[in-house]
Design an enzyme around this catalytic site. Sequence first.
Site, PDB file in Angstrom:
ATOM      1  CB  THR A  63       9.753 -95.309 -35.893  1.00  0.00           C
ATOM      2  OG1 THR A  63      10.950 -94.601 -36.243  1.00  0.00           O
ATOM      3  CG2 THR A  63       8.554 -94.561 -36.443  1.00  0.00           C
ATOM      4  CB  SER A 116      17.159 -98.584 -34.170  1.00  0.00           C
ATOM      5  OG  SER A 116      17.176 -97.816 -35.352  1.00  0.00           O
ATOM      6  CB  THR A 151      13.275 -98.955 -39.719  1.00  0.00           C
ATOM      7  OG1 THR A 151      13.324 -97.520 -39.715  1.00  0.00           O
ATOM      8  CG2 THR A 151      11.850 -99.423 -39.468  1.00  0.00           C
ATOM      9  CG  ASP A 152      17.082 -95.139 -38.871  1.00  0.00           C
ATOM     10  OD1 ASP A 152      16.336 -95.323 -39.857  1.00  0.00           O
ATOM     11  OD2 ASP A 152      17.163 -94.044 -38.292  1.00  0.00           O
TER      12      ASP A 152
END
Length: 331
Positions: A13, A55, A86-87
């Site tokens: 992101t 990710s 972030t995932d």
Amino acid sequence: MKPRIALLATGGTIASMQSANGLEPALRAEEILQLLPQLKQNYDIVPKDVFSLDSSNIQPEEWCILAQKVLTALESSDGVVITHGTDTMGYTASALSFMLQGIKKPVVITGSQLPLNFPYSDAPLNLEQAFSVAASAPPSVYISFHNKVIFGTRAVKVRTLSFDAFDSINAPPVGYFDAEGLHLDEFKNPKAPNFDEQTMLKMDSRVFLLKLMPGTDTEIFSHIKNAGYRGLVMEAFGLGGLHYIRRNLVQSLKEISESGIITLVTTQCLYEKSDFSVYEVGHGILNSKNIYGAHDMTTEAAVTKLMWILADKENRLKLISRSLCHEMIGQ
């Protein structure tokens, strides 16, 4: 002299821009720095593009490539900052923690909940803090995100939208930021195993993650075995319970473990540990061959540790119940 920090960009992101199909990674490492010129005032930065991926697409093969890039970057820098989605950041941070045991400089992973070029994005602050950690923290792998510094094996994404996306599970954050700057706790890294550096980078992705639910059928264990998996991380109930009435999961688990599949049993509860010894429903797997308790590890740490162990099972299996990089307390 300014600290020399390598910036390894992997997408996510933080580097995304709007497209016809939604947000997708687009910014390169050098373009990230152009949007944050203040970083170059304080650090000698060496940018490097490793991937440009959401990710969700970063898998064990990418972890191995990234780990090698980190080792190369550390040869000529004082620390490394990795930008990442972030995932799956928690999985990557855990994987790197196991593969990079014994490093002599800090490696810091960060990202953001909003793209860098969005109004009110959390990316600028997260990046500035990550560089501060990379320039001053003791050697280890960390996630730096929204004022927290967390060991790579303890970080779990717990919120999908909030800037405060990550928590440190079963251990306090190792550091934090406030108006006075960065505060870091003192700690001692466990002794790294005496393996060849390149050998340390191997991972075996053939690990299955199973979350039990009431009514889970025993047939699932046959599917796991027949699909060629070598390891199983099982999220059991509470302290480590699993049902054996009508559907005898205890017996089925023993059978696949006796066939050579290594099982780590953790808990579905986010906080605190698993412990087979407390309840009768857990006693059925105590001291069974190839079945181990994950203690207070996060699921991300349990999965990546088992992948790392299975990549060199003959030499690494003896380490499965030992805390290697802060993934377990008191072990």
